[in-house]
Design a protein around this motif. Structure first.
Motif, PDB file in Angstrom:
ATOM      1  N   THR A 170     122.246  21.503  14.165  1.00 36.74           N
ATOM      2  CA  THR A 170     122.114  20.773  15.296  1.00 36.74           C
ATOM      3  C   THR A 170     121.989  21.909  16.376  1.00 36.74           C
ATOM      4  N   HIS A 171     123.033  22.995  16.402  1.00 37.26           N
ATOM      5  CA  HIS A 171     122.837  23.710  17.494  1.00 37.26           C
ATOM      6  C   HIS A 171     123.781  25.085  17.051  1.00 37.26           C
ATOM      7  N   LEU A 172     123.925  25.897  17.868  1.00 33.06           N
ATOM      8  CA  LEU A 172     124.532  27.277  17.661  1.00 33.06           C
ATOM      9  C   LEU A 172     126.175  27.300  17.828  1.00 33.06           C
ATOM     10  N   HIS A 173     126.729  26.248  18.346  1.00 30.96           N
ATOM     11  CA  HIS A 173     128.143  26.393  18.701  1.00 30.96           C
ATOM     12  C   HIS A 173     128.942  26.806  17.483  1.00 30.96           C
ATOM     13  N   TRP A 174     130.034  27.477  17.522  1.00 31.92           N
ATOM     14  CA  TRP A 174     130.748  27.843  16.355  1.00 31.92           C
ATOM     15  C   TRP A 174     131.040  27.011  15.435  1.00 31.92           C
ATOM     16  N   ASP A 175     131.444  25.938  15.760  1.00 32.98           N
ATOM     17  CA  ASP A 175     131.987  24.795  14.913  1.00 32.98           C
ATOM     18  C   ASP A 175     130.898  24.146  13.842  1.00 32.98           C
ATOM     19  N   HIS A 176     129.526  24.648  14.259  1.00 29.51           N
ATOM     20  CA  HIS A 176     128.467  24.109  13.303  1.00 29.51           C
ATOM     21  C   HIS A 176     127.667  25.294  12.869  1.00 29.51           C
ATOM     22  N   ILE A 177     128.250  26.499  12.780  1.00 30.21           N
ATOM     23  CA  ILE A 177     127.696  27.586  12.007  1.00 30.21           C
ATOM     24  C   ILE A 177     128.362  28.554  11.603  1.00 30.21           C
ATOM     25  N   PRO A 211     121.143  14.829  24.449  1.00 26.96           N
ATOM     26  CA  PRO A 211     121.829  15.643  25.509  1.00 26.96           C
ATOM     27  C   PRO A 211     123.477  16.241  24.787  1.00 26.96           C
ATOM     28  N   HIS A 212     123.609  17.478  25.084  1.00 26.70           N
ATOM     29  CA  HIS A 212     124.813  17.953  25.030  1.00 26.70           C
ATOM     30  C   HIS A 212     125.031  19.294  25.834  1.00 26.70           C
ATOM     31  N   ILE A 213     125.646  20.415  25.219  1.00 24.42           N
ATOM     32  CA  ILE A 213     125.608  21.608  26.276  1.00 24.42           C
ATOM     33  C   ILE A 213     124.796  22.757  25.676  1.00 24.42           C
ATOM     34  N   SER A 251     125.889  14.800  15.705  1.00 25.52           N
ATOM     35  CA  SER A 251     127.286  15.249  15.797  1.00 25.52           C
ATOM     36  C   SER A 251     127.912  15.494  17.156  1.00 25.52           C
ATOM     37  N   ASP A 252     126.953  15.906  18.188  1.00 19.51           N
ATOM     38  CA  ASP A 252     127.543  16.333  19.207  1.00 19.51           C
ATOM     39  C   ASP A 252     126.699  15.645  20.480  1.00 19.51           C
ATOM     40  N   HIS A 253     127.170  14.579  21.232  1.00 21.87           N
ATOM     41  CA  HIS A 253     126.522  13.936  22.000  1.00 21.87           C
ATOM     42  C   HIS A 253     127.038  13.631  23.555  1.00 21.87           C
TER      43      HIS A 253
HETATM   44 ZN   LIG Z   1     128.566  21.457  20.500  1.00 26.97          ZN
END
Ligand SMILES: [Zn+2]
Ligand SMILES: [Zn+2]
Length: 285
Positions: free
Chosen positions: A79-86, A162-164, A183-185
């Motif tokens: 979904t995106h590159l934030h630590w909790d996802h990668i 929409p997220h950051i 996952s993040d919204h």
């Molecule tokens: Zn995130």
């Protein structure tokens, strides 16, 4: 004689390997729902497994290949590159074998940095002992935004959410059943439950929606700009878009098992079948 279930009423197996947001957590108050960060596998018979995000739960998905000494051949929808996802990627032991294959999809950054470059910038010294080429397995990469595409027999939609920072959600369809993963919204800041068109496309009539439910309304008051939403908003998205089941996901690391049990109890009256995602649980669709 084969049972009805074996003949195809269960087309997709959805397994939660990590259900937390932000950072892993452990201890007696999080043992029931688990402390690993976002990773969900979706698998149809005869197809490659799809991995929704590569948080620390990925290690536990990987154990089956290590135990059998079998080569992994999987697809990651990130979904995106934030630590909790990668963060699970460099610790995914199956990719230490040269015959491992991991095809990865993820968002391009606002400055044009490709998903491949973003991953290479994360898995390298000094934040990890070796770079991606040191992991021996073969990796391939695709940029996604608002796209429709096929992977093996799966039909996939990615839509910006929409997220950051650039973030997508996914919808997977196979054999007439569907799963949406958001996952993040970021919940709207104007107090409304307005839903972005792309989110609606992902969720419309889906059999299972896996959705951010990080905050209580009280927490959202002080963390409204942090990119997440309340359980109430997640239920609102599911109801408005006609989702049949809702898995509350991306639990705050401070959220205890008792609090998550209570969340489920107060969400059941929503008209959608609501449950709290738990590490190790498998849903057959
Ligand atoms: Zn995130
Ligand atoms: Zn997250």
């Amino acid at each position: 004689m084969r049972s009805v279930r074996e003949m195809g009423s269960e087309q997709l197996r959805v397994t939660f390997h990590g259900v937390r947001g932000s950072t892993p957590c452990h201890g007696p108050t999080t043992m029931k729902y688990g402390g690993n960060t976002a990773c969900v596998s979706v698998q149809a018979d005869g197809q490659r497994p799809l991995l929704l995000d590569l948080g620390t739960g990925l290690r536990y998905f990987g154990n089956q290949f290590v135990e059998k000494d079998a080569p992994v051949n999987a697809v990651a929808l990130v979904t995106h590159l934030h630590w909790d996802h990668i963060q699970g990627l460099p610790f995914f032991a199956p990719v230490l074998k040269p015959d491992a294959r991991l095809e990865m999809f993820g968002p391009v950054q606002e400055d044009g940095t490709s998903f491949m470059e973003s991953v290479k910038n994360i898995v390298r010294p000094p934040t990890f002992p070796v770079d991606l080429s040191g992991l021996q397995g073969r990796f391939s990469f695709h940029d996604v935004a608002d796209n429709d595409f096929a992977i093996d027999g799966y039909s996939i939609k990615s839509r910006l959410v929409p997220h950051i920072g650039p973030t997508v959600g996914y919808r997977i369809e196979f054999g007439g059943v569907s799963v949406a993963y958001i996952s993040d919204h970021q919940q709207p800041l104007d107090g409304s439950f307005a839903i972005a068109d792309g989110v609606r496309e992902l969720v419309e009539g889906v059999d299972l929606l896996i959705h951010d439910a990080q905050y209580t309304p009280a927490e959202f008051v002080t963390k409204a700009h942090w990119g997440h939403c309340t359980t109430e908003f997640a239920v609102g998205v599911a109801m408005s878009c006609g989702a049949k089941r809702l898995a509350l996901f991306h639990h705050d690391p401070e959220r205890t098992d008792a609090e998550l049990d209570a969340t489920k109890a107060c969400s059941d009256s929503a008209g959608v079948e609501v449950f709290v995602a738990r590490e190790g649980a498998t849903i057959n669709l």
